[in-house]
Design an enzyme around this catalytic site. Structure first.
Site, PDB file in Angstrom:
ATOM      1  N   HIS A 143       0.822  -1.223   0.000  1.00 38.23           N
ATOM      2  CA  HIS A 143       0.000   0.000   0.000  1.00 38.23           C
ATOM      3  C   HIS A 143       0.853   1.269   0.000  1.00 38.23           C
ATOM      4  CE1 HIS A 143       0.497  -0.147   4.481  1.00 38.23           C
ATOM      5  NE2 HIS A 143       0.436   1.171   4.360  1.00 38.23           N
TER       6      HIS A 143
ATOM      7  N   ASP B  50      -0.092  -7.499   1.256  1.00 45.13           N
ATOM      8  CA  ASP B  50       0.359  -6.118   1.464  1.00 45.13           C
ATOM      9  C   ASP B  50       1.879  -6.034   1.549  1.00 45.13           C
ATOM     10  OD1 ASP B  50       0.112  -3.374   1.669  1.00 45.13           O
ATOM     11  OD2 ASP B  50      -0.168  -3.398   3.838  1.00 45.13           O
TER      12      ASP B  50
ATOM     13  N   SER C 127       4.751   2.559   7.955  1.00 45.43           N
ATOM     14  CA  SER C 127       4.348   1.353   7.220  1.00 45.43           C
ATOM     15  C   SER C 127       5.517   0.818   6.422  1.00 45.43           C
ATOM     16  CB  SER C 127       3.200   1.662   6.256  1.00 45.43           C
ATOM     17  OG  SER C 127       2.014   1.885   6.938  1.00 45.43           O
TER      18      SER C 127
END
Length: 144
Positions: free
Chosen positions: A20, A46, A121
């Site tokens: 992402h 992901d 992230s």
């Protein structure tokens, strides 16, 4: 522009991050070493694998072997949140594994109590022995 974190997984310059983080990118930059290409992406997990051509070979991740992590295990999370706004250096947070499943009992995910901030992230989650990964020396920056 969006930012995220990542870590080296090979001496050839492969970097692992979250899918992402790079999904809207036309170009991926890893300061100060330059650009990277997206080699593979798995949206279901992901994950994204990047390749960065660098002269100095990085020390790659050391992944945990043997028995899997258990609830209550200590973890350390390293990332580069809000790069340039909070700090140019890494942010380190700690917590524990609170569950071995995510939403809808998804066993591919786990829950932890370590706080994660925007921009972290893709950063590594380490066990209390430091197994997991070695973080990038700078944030992975993405231009979307």
């Amino acid at each position: 522009m969006t930012t995220g974190s990542g870590f080296y997984v090979s001496r050839s310059g492969h970097v692992l991050t979250n899918a992402h983080v790079v999904e809207q990118c036309r170009e991926v930059r890893i300061p100060p070493t330059g650009t990277a290409e997206i080699v593979a992406r798995d949206d279901a997990s992901d994950l994204a694998l990047l390749k960065n051509d660098i002269a100095n070979q990085p020390i790659p991740a050391i992944f945990r072997g043997g028995r899997g992590v258990q609830p209550g295990a200590a973890v350390v999370v390293i990332g580069f949140p809000l790069q340039g706004i909070i700090s140019s250096g890494p942010s380190v947070t700690t917590g524990i594994i609170s569950s071995l499943a995510g939403p809808s009992n998804d066993r591919r995910l786990f829950q932890m109590t370590a706080p994660i901030h925007p921009g972290s992230s893709g950063g590594p989650v380490l066990d209390d022995a430091g197994n997991g990964a070695v973080p990038l020396s700078r944030t992975v920056s993405f231009c979307g």
